[in-house]
Design a protein around this motif. Structure first.
Motif, PDB file in Angstrom:
ATOM      1  N   PHE A   1     -12.148  -4.051  39.741  1.00  8.34           N
ATOM      2  CA  PHE A   1     -13.392  -3.794  39.960  1.00  8.34           C
ATOM      3  C   PHE A   1     -14.270  -4.422  39.096  1.00  8.34           C
ATOM      4  O   PHE A   1     -14.607  -4.255  37.987  1.00  8.34           O
ATOM      5  CB  PHE A   1     -13.548  -2.222  39.684  1.00  8.34           C
ATOM      6  N   SER A   2     -14.972  -5.575  39.594  1.00  8.60           N
ATOM      7  CA  SER A   2     -15.717  -6.486  38.776  1.00  8.60           C
ATOM      8  C   SER A   2     -16.945  -7.040  39.717  1.00  8.60           C
ATOM      9  O   SER A   2     -16.596  -7.561  40.788  1.00  8.60           O
ATOM     10  CB  SER A   2     -14.967  -7.583  38.189  1.00  8.60           C
TER      11      SER A   2
ATOM     12  N   THR B   1     -11.109   0.455  47.293  1.00  6.97           N
ATOM     13  CA  THR B   1     -11.672  -0.940  47.682  1.00  6.97           C
ATOM     14  C   THR B   1     -12.500  -1.559  46.456  1.00  6.97           C
ATOM     15  O   THR B   1     -12.705  -1.006  45.881  1.00  6.97           O
ATOM     16  CB  THR B   1     -12.651  -0.922  48.639  1.00  6.97           C
ATOM     17  N   ALA B   2     -12.194  -2.825  46.537  1.00 11.71           N
ATOM     18  CA  ALA B   2     -12.724  -3.555  45.106  1.00 11.71           C
ATOM     19  C   ALA B   2     -14.253  -3.469  45.153  1.00 11.71           C
ATOM     20  O   ALA B   2     -14.758  -3.444  44.155  1.00 11.71           O
ATOM     21  CB  ALA B   2     -12.364  -5.129  45.434  1.00 11.71           C
TER      22      ALA B   2
ATOM     23  N   SER C   1      -0.523 -13.392  44.596  1.00 11.97           N
ATOM     24  CA  SER C   1      -0.080 -12.533  45.604  1.00 11.97           C
ATOM     25  C   SER C   1       0.019 -11.132  45.268  1.00 11.97           C
ATOM     26  O   SER C   1      -0.224 -10.327  46.070  1.00 11.97           O
ATOM     27  CB  SER C   1       1.321 -13.005  45.982  1.00 11.97           C
ATOM     28  N   SER C   2      -0.369 -10.752  43.963  1.00  6.90           N
ATOM     29  CA  SER C   2      -0.122  -9.334  43.661  1.00  6.90           C
ATOM     30  C   SER C   2      -1.900  -8.703  43.401  1.00  6.90           C
ATOM     31  O   SER C   2      -2.086  -7.544  43.118  1.00  6.90           O
ATOM     32  CB  SER C   2       0.375  -9.040  42.272  1.00  6.90           C
ATOM     33  N   ARG C   3      -2.668  -9.664  44.014  1.00  2.30           N
ATOM     34  CA  ARG C   3      -4.126  -9.164  43.734  1.00  2.30           C
ATOM     35  C   ARG C   3      -4.548  -8.679  45.105  1.00  2.30           C
ATOM     36  O   ARG C   3      -4.115  -9.642  46.156  1.00  2.30           O
ATOM     37  CB  ARG C   3      -5.084 -10.408  43.464  1.00  2.30           C
ATOM     38  N   VAL C   4      -5.066  -7.593  45.186  1.00  2.96           N
ATOM     39  CA  VAL C   4      -5.214  -7.160  46.405  1.00  2.96           C
ATOM     40  C   VAL C   4      -6.848  -6.391  46.422  1.00  2.96           C
ATOM     41  O   VAL C   4      -7.366  -6.515  45.512  1.00  2.96           O
ATOM     42  CB  VAL C   4      -4.356  -5.839  46.882  1.00  2.96           C
ATOM     43  N   THR C   5      -7.292  -6.312  47.580  1.00  3.11           N
ATOM     44  CA  THR C   5      -8.743  -5.823  48.001  1.00  3.11           C
ATOM     45  C   THR C   5      -8.823  -4.565  48.089  1.00  3.11           C
ATOM     46  O   THR C   5     -10.023  -3.956  48.042  1.00  3.11           O
ATOM     47  CB  THR C   5      -9.297  -6.716  48.837  1.00  3.11           C
TER      48      THR C   5
ATOM     49  N   ASN D   1     -13.884 -13.362  38.307  1.00  5.46           N
ATOM     50  CA  ASN D   1     -12.966 -12.486  37.937  1.00  5.46           C
ATOM     51  C   ASN D   1     -12.440 -12.605  36.623  1.00  5.46           C
ATOM     52  O   ASN D   1     -11.874 -13.800  36.198  1.00  5.46           O
ATOM     53  CB  ASN D   1     -12.078 -12.244  39.253  1.00  5.46           C
ATOM     54  N   PRO D   2     -12.010 -11.657  35.975  1.00  2.00           N
ATOM     55  CA  PRO D   2     -11.479 -11.520  34.439  1.00  2.00           C
ATOM     56  C   PRO D   2      -9.909 -11.978  34.698  1.00  2.00           C
ATOM     57  O   PRO D   2      -9.366 -11.676  35.756  1.00  2.00           O
ATOM     58  CB  PRO D   2     -11.771 -10.529  33.823  1.00  2.00           C
TER      59      PRO D   2
END
Length: 156
Positions: free
Chosen positions: A25-26, A55-56, A41-45, A31-32
């Motif tokens: 949530f940025s 949702t992001a 692969s572990s980053r999701v929207t 992105n930090p």
């Protein structure tokens, strides 16, 4: 994040990278980074947690869509019940128990972030359910609210 990593190390805990996902949530331009670094692969929207879709961008379109999908299934069940000469009082209880509960699940979390269009769509579902319960074809929404006296979605 370093503090969290130090605390988990002191408690002999570790982050399971295979089971972890990151939903950022940025609203910054970049992105930090996270510590410990997680694979891309572990980053999701978006992410589903307790039947609530986060949702992001912190918008509730996907949550509203999924609620409406569940409510439409409930309305089809309500239609089947109304065909079998069930009185409107038990049908109203079925609506309140199954359909309205789907529409209001975790509403304190997402209610303030709804757009006018999403609120109108949710009201239409309530209107359709009340039409099925009343067994009438053309009745104004305000008349149905007076007849069955459920609170309007905005007042809840």
């Amino acid at each position: 994040m370093a503090d969290i990593s130090d605390d988990t190390a002191a408690d002999r805990m570790a982050v399971n990278v295979q089971k972890s996902v990151v939903l950022t949530f940025s609203f910054l331009k970049s992105n930090p980074e996270f510590y410990p670094p997680l694979p891309r692969s572990s980053r999701v929207t978006d992410f589903k947690l307790l039947r609530v879709y986060l949702t992001a961008d912190l918008k509730w379109g996907k949550q509203t869509e999924m609620m409406l999908r569940r409510a439409k299934i409930g309305i089809s069940s309500l239609k089947l019940l109304s065909r079998h000469s069930i009185l409107s009082d038990p049908l109203l209880r079925v609506y309140t128990s199954f359909i309205r509960s789907c529409l209001e699940y975790c509403s304190p979390v997402w209610h303030s972030g709804l757009t006018q269009e999403q609120s109108k769509t949710i009201r239409r579902v309530q209107f359709r359910a009340l039409l099925v319960i009343s067994k009438a074809s053309k009745v104004p929404y305000c008349a149905l609210l007076e007849q069955f006296s459920p609170d309007s979605l905005a007042s809840r």
